[in-house]
Design an enzyme around this catalytic site. Structure first.
Site, PDB file in Angstrom:
ATOM      1  N   THR A 106       0.814  -1.217   0.000  1.00  0.00           N
ATOM      2  CA  THR A 106       0.000   0.000   0.000  1.00  0.00           C
ATOM      3  C   THR A 106       0.848   1.267   0.000  1.00  0.00           C
ATOM      4  O   THR A 106       0.479   2.260  -0.620  1.00  0.00           O
ATOM      5  CB  THR A 106      -0.952  -0.005   1.212  1.00  0.00           C
ATOM      6  OG1 THR A 106      -1.833  -1.126   1.074  1.00  0.00           O
ATOM      7  CG2 THR A 106      -1.764   1.269   1.303  1.00  0.00           C
ATOM      8  N   SER A 124       1.012  -7.376  -0.799  1.00  0.00           N
ATOM      9  CA  SER A 124       1.610  -8.450  -0.003  1.00  0.00           C
ATOM     10  C   SER A 124       0.775  -9.726   0.000  1.00  0.00           C
ATOM     11  O   SER A 124       1.311 -10.802   0.255  1.00  0.00           O
ATOM     12  CB  SER A 124       1.893  -7.986   1.425  1.00  0.00           C
ATOM     13  OG  SER A 124       0.722  -7.833   2.173  1.00  0.00           O
ATOM     14  N   THR A 162       1.227  -4.586   4.372  1.00  0.00           N
ATOM     15  CA  THR A 162       0.972  -4.917   5.772  1.00  0.00           C
ATOM     16  C   THR A 162       0.286  -6.258   5.979  1.00  0.00           C
ATOM     17  O   THR A 162       0.417  -6.850   7.052  1.00  0.00           O
ATOM     18  CB  THR A 162       0.127  -3.813   6.443  1.00  0.00           C
ATOM     19  OG1 THR A 162      -1.108  -3.655   5.737  1.00  0.00           O
ATOM     20  CG2 THR A 162       0.890  -2.500   6.465  1.00  0.00           C
TER      21      THR A 162
END
Length: 163
Positions: free
Chosen positions: A12, A54, A83
């Site tokens: 992000t 991710s 994350t």
């Protein structure tokens, strides 16, 4: 710390919003520009190896992250990472010796007003130069042991895991 090696993997922190598609894409790493604008008092290099959310990082990608870090001559390494699976990657890196490795990212893209990206990068830079060798996660104003943290997706924050 005289030199910081930064390995970027996407996430992000590097997302760009395309109005015409109403979609996010992962753009160029933002951390080099951020650190340059802040006028940091150390040298750094940015090694962009992935541009992935991710959730799409594979075991092969984690092996690439690991081998890239192992090949670096510098002791201090900061990894920008999405994350959602940052903890899994940090745990994969835990056996690396002779380096301080801090993973960080953002819950909102760095290009967005009010993003947590600059704050998280600052925390990660402070952590990487003050902690002993090992692997850490810097998010939400705290430095976490990857074995004792998880992302709470509902609350959109990291929190301690009680074993």
């Amino acid at each position: 710390m005289q030199h910081l090696t930064i390995v970027t993997t996407g996430g992000t922190i590097d997302k760009i919003y395309f109005d015409d598609k109403s979609d996010y894409k992962i753009g160029a790493p933002q951390i080099g520009e951020i650190l340059s604008q802040l006028g940091v008092a150390f040298q750094f290099d940015v090694i962009p190896i992935l541009r992935k959310d991710s959730l799409h990082i594979t075991q092969e990608d984690r092996a690439l992250i690991r081998s890239t870090i192992e090949a670096q001559p510098n002791r201090h390494v900061l990894v920008t990472h999405g994350t959602d699976t940052m903890v899994e990657t940090a745990r994969e890196l835990a056996t690396l010796k002779g380096k301080v490795i801090v993973l960080t990212g953002a819950l909102n893209p760095a290009r967005f007003q009010g993003s947590d990206a600059v704050f998280n990068i600052g925390c990660a830079v402070a952590a990487v130069q003050t902690l002993p060798d090992g692997v850490y996660i810097a998010m939400n104003g705290r430095v976490w042991d990857p074995a004792k943290v998880r992302k709470n997706r509902d609350a959109n924050r990291f929190e301690e895991v009680h074993n």
